[in-house]
Design a protein around this motif. Structure first.
Motif, short mmCIF file in Angstrom:
data_model
loop_
_atom_site.label_atom_id
_atom_site.label_comp_id
_atom_site.label_asym_id
_atom_site.label_seq_id
_atom_site.Cartn_x
_atom_site.Cartn_y
_atom_site.Cartn_z
N PHE A 1 -20.75 8.34 27.89
CA PHE A 1 -21.24 9.27 28.92
C PHE A 1 -20.39 9.22 30.19
O PHE A 1 -20.34 10.21 30.93
N PHE A 2 -19.73 8.09 30.44
CA PHE A 2 -18.89 7.98 31.64
C PHE A 2 -17.51 8.58 31.43
O PHE A 2 -16.87 9.01 32.40
N LEU A 3 -17.03 8.65 30.20
CA LEU A 3 -15.66 9.07 29.90
C LEU A 3 -15.26 10.44 30.48
O LEU A 3 -14.12 10.58 30.93
N PRO A 4 -16.14 11.48 30.48
CA PRO A 4 -15.71 12.76 31.05
C PRO A 4 -15.23 12.67 32.48
O PRO A 4 -14.39 13.47 32.91
N ASN A 5 -15.74 11.69 33.23
CA ASN A 5 -15.33 11.53 34.62
C ASN A 5 -13.87 11.09 34.74
O ASN A 5 -13.24 11.30 35.77
N VAL A 6 -13.35 10.49 33.69
CA VAL A 6 -11.97 9.99 33.70
C VAL A 6 -10.98 11.14 33.55
O VAL A 6 -9.85 11.07 34.02
N ILE A 7 -11.40 12.23 32.88
CA ILE A 7 -10.52 13.37 32.63
C ILE A 7 -10.34 14.17 33.92
O ILE A 7 -11.31 14.44 34.64
N GLY A 8 -9.12 14.56 34.22
CA GLY A 8 -8.85 15.34 35.42
C GLY A 8 -9.49 16.71 35.37
O GLY A 8 -9.70 17.29 34.29
N GLY A 9 -9.81 17.26 36.54
CA GLY A 9 -10.50 18.54 36.61
C GLY A 9 -9.74 19.69 35.99
O GLY A 9 -10.33 20.55 35.31
N LEU A 10 -8.42 19.76 36.21
CA LEU A 10 -7.62 20.85 35.64
C LEU A 10 -7.63 20.80 34.12
O LEU A 10 -7.86 21.80 33.45
N LEU A 11 -7.37 19.61 33.58
CA LEU A 11 -7.37 19.44 32.12
C LEU A 11 -8.74 19.74 31.55
O LEU A 11 -8.87 20.40 30.51
N LEU A 12 -9.76 19.27 32.23
CA LEU A 12 -11.14 19.49 31.77
C LEU A 12 -11.47 20.98 31.75
O LEU A 12 -12.10 21.48 30.81
N GLY A 13 -11.01 21.70 32.77
CA GLY A 13 -11.26 23.13 32.82
C GLY A 13 -10.59 23.87 31.67
O GLY A 13 -11.20 24.76 31.06
N PHE A 14 -9.35 23.51 31.34
CA PHE A 14 -8.65 24.17 30.24
C PHE A 14 -9.31 23.84 28.90
O PHE A 14 -9.38 24.69 28.01
N ILE A 15 -9.77 22.59 28.76
CA ILE A 15 -10.46 22.21 27.52
C ILE A 15 -11.74 23.03 27.34
O ILE A 15 -11.99 23.59 26.26
N TRP A 16 -12.53 23.13 28.40
CA TRP A 16 -13.79 23.87 28.29
C TRP A 16 -13.56 25.37 28.23
O TRP A 16 -14.40 26.11 27.69
N GLN A 17 -12.46 25.85 28.77
CA GLN A 17 -12.13 27.26 28.62
C GLN A 17 -11.92 27.60 27.14
O GLN A 17 -12.40 28.62 26.64
N ILE B 1 -22.43 23.82 33.86
CA ILE B 1 -22.46 22.96 32.67
C ILE B 1 -21.31 21.96 32.71
O ILE B 1 -21.50 20.76 32.48
N VAL B 2 -20.11 22.44 32.99
CA VAL B 2 -18.95 21.55 32.98
C VAL B 2 -19.02 20.55 34.13
O VAL B 2 -18.68 19.37 33.97
N GLN B 3 -19.46 21.00 35.31
CA GLN B 3 -19.59 20.11 36.45
C GLN B 3 -20.57 18.98 36.15
O GLN B 3 -20.29 17.80 36.43
N CYS B 4 -21.73 19.32 35.59
CA CYS B 4 -22.73 18.30 35.26
C CYS B 4 -22.22 17.38 34.15
O CYS B 4 -22.44 16.16 34.20
N TRP B 5 -21.55 17.95 33.18
CA TRP B 5 -21.01 17.15 32.07
C TRP B 5 -19.98 16.14 32.57
O TRP B 5 -19.90 15.02 32.07
N GLN B 6 -19.22 16.51 33.59
CA GLN B 6 -18.19 15.62 34.10
C GLN B 6 -18.76 14.49 34.95
O GLN B 6 -18.33 13.34 34.82
#
Length: 294
Positions: A111-127, A163-168
């Motif tokens: 559950f903590f791991l998403p916080n480790v991923i950078g915001g830009l990368l996370l955005g492209f993944i969820w896109q 959703i992505v903000q809460c997930w992160q």
């Protein structure tokens, strides 16, 4: 004698605090003061000369900039919803993962791991997930939820960002809540249980008041994260469709770096700083009053 002792401590203070204060002044204080000056100028960020225009930038923002006001309203709505959901999910996970169960530490890590991923990368993944993944699942299952135009409509794009903000960040606040819950005296819980108190009463009357400092910290952090959302917004929706999901931070970025109006951009940034600082100070003051004094 006391003054002499204090004077003798000055070299020690300078050695330990001096370098940190020097770099803090160089990296934070000086640029902040410079931005205050540039907010009073008409500067394109390239020329060596910045024309002083006084409060014209601020007048333009408050009187003529409808997009900035629209973006501010979006940021407020996004912040309120995301802060509440992030803390609710994080607290729920913390309550669940402080119980005795197998693989408890593994779940905490996951559950903590998403916080480790950078915001830009996370955005492209969820896109990719919203555009390709959900569409594929929707075609295979026929479930309407997955067939929604997640990033193509203003309402669904808003909830996509939430959703992505809460997930992160839910996993991050979860760790803080876990640390607070572990330190709640078990004797109080056992005594309340013996007295016949229900789980809801124990949570409301004992647990929550005792871990209120954790709520203070988590709400402060989550408000700051949500107000300043930028990289996730840039990579996931770029403010679209039709500027419906453009945050204030993204608006400032576009104003300064795309429109080359650094003076107007820094004026917006200064207004944004004052409002965020005021909101966070009021939040800390309010939640501090709710804390149980030892």
């Amino acid at each position: 004698m006391a003054k002499a002792i204090k004077r003798s401590k000055w070299p020690e203070y300078l050695v330990f605090i001096g370098p940190a204060m020097f770099f803090f002044t160089l990296i934070v204080i000086i640029p902040f003061l410079m931005s205050m000056y540039y907010s009073l100028t008409d500067w394109n960020g390239v020329s060596s000369k910045a024309t002083f225009i006084g409060l014209d930038n601020f007048k333009k923002i408050f009187m003529d900039d409808d997009l900035f006001r629209k973006d501010f309203w979006f940021t407020i709505r996004f912040t309120v919803v995301s802060v509440l959901l992030t803390n609710l999910i994080g607290f729920g996970l913390a309550m669940l993962l402080t119980r005795k169960m197998k693989l408890r530490n593994v779940y905490r890590t996951v559950f903590f791991l998403p916080n480790v991923i950078g915001g830009l990368l996370l955005g492209f993944i969820w896109q990719f997930i919203f555009v390709k993944g959900f569409a594929t699942v929707g075609e295979l299952t026929g479930i309407g939820f997955f067939q929604l135009p997640w990033l193509g409509d203003a309402a669904t794009a808003f909830w996509g960002l939430v959703i992505v903000q809460c997930w992160q960040f839910a996993g991050y606040v979860m760790v803080i809540y876990i640390a607070a819950l572990i330190n709640v005296p078990k004797e109080l819980i056992e005594a309340a249980h013996i007295d016949g108190a229900s789980k809801w009463v124990m949570l409301k009357q004992i647990t929550v008041p005792l871990i209120m400092p954790a709520f203070t910290v988590c709400f402060f952090l989550s408000i700051s994260w949500c107000f300043k959302v930028f990289d996730l917004n840039l990579s996931l929706t770029k403010g679209g469709p039709f500027n419906s999901t453009e945050s204030v931070a993204l608006n400032i970025y576009y104003e300064a770096f795309r429109n080359n109006r650094y003076g107007l951009g820094t004026a917006k940034a200064f207004i944004f700083f004052v409002i965020v600082a005021l909101v966070t100070v009021l939040q800390v003051m309010y939640t501090k009053k709710k804390e149980v004094q030892a």
